[in-house]
Design an enzyme around this catalytic site. Structure first.
Site, PDB file in Angstrom:
ATOM      1  N   ASP A  35       0.828  -1.202   0.000  1.00  0.00           N
ATOM      2  CA  ASP A  35       0.000   0.000   0.000  1.00  0.00           C
ATOM      3  C   ASP A  35       0.867   1.258   0.000  1.00  0.00           C
ATOM      4  O   ASP A  35       1.969   1.267   0.556  1.00  0.00           O
ATOM      5  CB  ASP A  35      -0.898  -0.010   1.240  1.00  0.00           C
ATOM      6  CG  ASP A  35      -1.976   1.054   1.190  1.00  0.00           C
ATOM      7  OD1 ASP A  35      -2.368   1.457   0.077  1.00  0.00           O
ATOM      8  OD2 ASP A  35      -2.427   1.493   2.267  1.00  0.00           O
ATOM      9  N   HIS A  52       2.725   3.529  -8.999  1.00  0.00           N
ATOM     10  CA  HIS A  52       2.603   2.114  -9.341  1.00  0.00           C
ATOM     11  C   HIS A  52       3.864   1.614 -10.065  1.00  0.00           C
ATOM     12  O   HIS A  52       4.337   0.501  -9.820  1.00  0.00           O
ATOM     13  CB  HIS A  52       1.366   1.889 -10.210  1.00  0.00           C
ATOM     14  CG  HIS A  52       0.086   2.240  -9.520  1.00  0.00           C
ATOM     15  ND1 HIS A  52      -0.220   1.821  -8.245  1.00  0.00           N
ATOM     16  CD2 HIS A  52      -0.982   2.990  -9.933  1.00  0.00           C
ATOM     17  CE1 HIS A  52      -1.410   2.277  -7.895  1.00  0.00           C
ATOM     18  NE2 HIS A  52      -1.890   2.995  -8.902  1.00  0.00           N
ATOM     19  N   LEU A 146      11.041 -20.655  -3.824  1.00  0.00           N
ATOM     20  CA  LEU A 146      10.034 -19.786  -3.234  1.00  0.00           C
ATOM     21  C   LEU A 146       8.802 -19.700  -4.131  1.00  0.00           C
ATOM     22  O   LEU A 146       8.912 -19.375  -5.318  1.00  0.00           O
ATOM     23  CB  LEU A 146      10.620 -18.378  -3.047  1.00  0.00           C
ATOM     24  CG  LEU A 146       9.626 -17.259  -2.715  1.00  0.00           C
ATOM     25  CD1 LEU A 146       9.116 -17.403  -1.282  1.00  0.00           C
ATOM     26  CD2 LEU A 146      10.265 -15.889  -2.925  1.00  0.00           C
TER      27      LEU A 146
END
Length: 279
Positions: A35, A52, A146
Site C-alpha cells: 500500500d 505504481h 520460493l
C-alpha cells in the site's frame, strides 16, 4: 539465510539485521499488502501511475530477499476486486505494468527456480493479461523454490464465497448435499490457497491499520506488522526489520506462553482461588 548473508557485507545495516534473525524461526509464509503507491506519487506531485511504476522495484527486491532467506511462500496483494472502482486510466495502467513485470521477470523466475501462481477471480481479467499470466505460471510450474502468489482481482470475502459454492457444487454432483456438514478443514481445502500454509506474518505498508479484505480466513493467527513506509520506498532493510520484530513475538495460537514468568501464573491462580472461596 546463507545465500542472503553471502550477498551482504559485514558492517552493513542489513548484515546486522540478518545476523539477528534465527533461520530456524523464519516464517514459512509471508503475505504483504503493498500500500502507498498513490501517496508516494502525490507527495512528489506526480500522477498516481508513477507510484505504481515505482512499486515494481520493491516487488523484485522482496522476492529476491525471501528466496535467499529460504521463505517458502510469498503472497503479494496486487489488485483487489474493489480496485476496479478506480479511474479507468489508472486501472488500465496497472494491467500494462503487470504484463510488463511478467515479461521482464520470467527469465529470473526460471533462473532462480521460483514458481509463480495467482489467486483471485482470474476469469474476469482482461484477456491479454490473463494469457500472459497463464503463460508465466505454466513456464514456472516445475520450479521448486520460493512460491510467489499474486493476489489479483482478489477479495477475501469473495474467496470464502467461491469456496462455499465449490463445496456445494461438488456435493450436488456426488449426491451428498443432503448430508453435507462443513468443518474448518473442508473449507480450507476449497480456498484459493489450499496448497499453501497459512501466513505466519502479514506485512502492511503505508501505516494504515486495516487488512483490506485480504486473506480473511487464512490470517486468523498471523502476526501483523505495520510500517509507515510507503510501498515504493520498501527496501530489503524494511523486510529484515519486519522479520526481526516477528521473531520477538510469542505465538500462542490462543493458548499460554511456552515459557511463563516463574511464579506469576501460580500466584495469580492462588489469589483467584482464595477470592472464589471467600465469595
Amino acid at each position: 539465510m546463507k545465500a542472503l548473508l553471502e550477498s551482504l557485507q559485514p558492517g552493513q545495516k542489513d548484515w546486522d539485521l540478518a545476523q539477528a534473525i534465527d533461520p530456524a524461526r523464519l516464517p514459512a509464509h509471508i503475505a504483504i499488502i503493498m500500500d502507498g503507491n498513490g501517496r508516494w506519487a502525490g507527495r512528489r506531485r506526480l500522477p498516481r501511475v508513477a507510484g505504481h511504476k515505482a512499486g515494481i522495484g520493491p516487488v523484485r527486491s522482496t522476492v529476491e530477499t525471501c528466496a535467499r532467506l529460504g521463505v517458502k511462500v510469498l503472497t503479494l496483494y496486487a489488485f483487489s476486486i474493489e480496485n476496479w472502482k478506480r479511474p479507468r486510466h489508472e486501472v488500465e495502467t496497472l494491467w500494462r505494468l503487470l504484463r510488463f513485470y511478467l515479461k521482464q521477470e520470467l527469465p529470473d523466475l526460471k533462473k532462480n527456480d521460483i514458481p509463480l501462481q495467482a489467486i483471485g477471480r482470474l476469469e474476469a481479467l482482461p484477456p491479454q493479461v490473463r494469457r500472459e499470466l497463464e503463460s508465466v505460471i505454466d513456464a514456472t510450474s516445475n520450479n521448486r523454490g520460493l512460491l510467489v502468489n499474486l493476489a489479483i482481482n482478489y477479495s477475501g470475502r469473495a474467496e470464502i464465497v467461491d469456496a462455499l459454492n465449490s463445496i456445494l457444487e461438488m456435493a450436488r454432483l456426488d449426491g451428498s448435499i443432503g448430508s453435507l456438514k462443513l468443518d474448518e478443514d473442508t473449507l480450507s481445502t476449497a480456498l484459493y490457497t489450499a496448497s499453501c500454509p497459512d501466513p505466519d506474518l502479514l506485512i502492511r505498508t503505508s501505516g494504515e491499520m486495516r487488512i483490506s479484505n485480504f486473506l480473511l480466513w487464512q490470517i486468523a493467527y498471523s502476526e501483523l506488522y505495520v510500517t509507515e513506509t510507503l510501498w515504493p520506498d520498501f527496501t530489503r532493510t524494511d523486510l529484515l526489520q519486519a522479520l526481526v520484530e516477528y521473531q520477538k513475538r510469542d505465538r500462542r495460537y490462543g493458548g499460554l506462553s511456552a515459557a511463563p514468568v516463574s511464579g506469576a501464573v501460580k500466584d495469580g491462580d492462588e489469589t483467584l482461588i482464595e477470592a472464589l472461596r471467600s465469595s
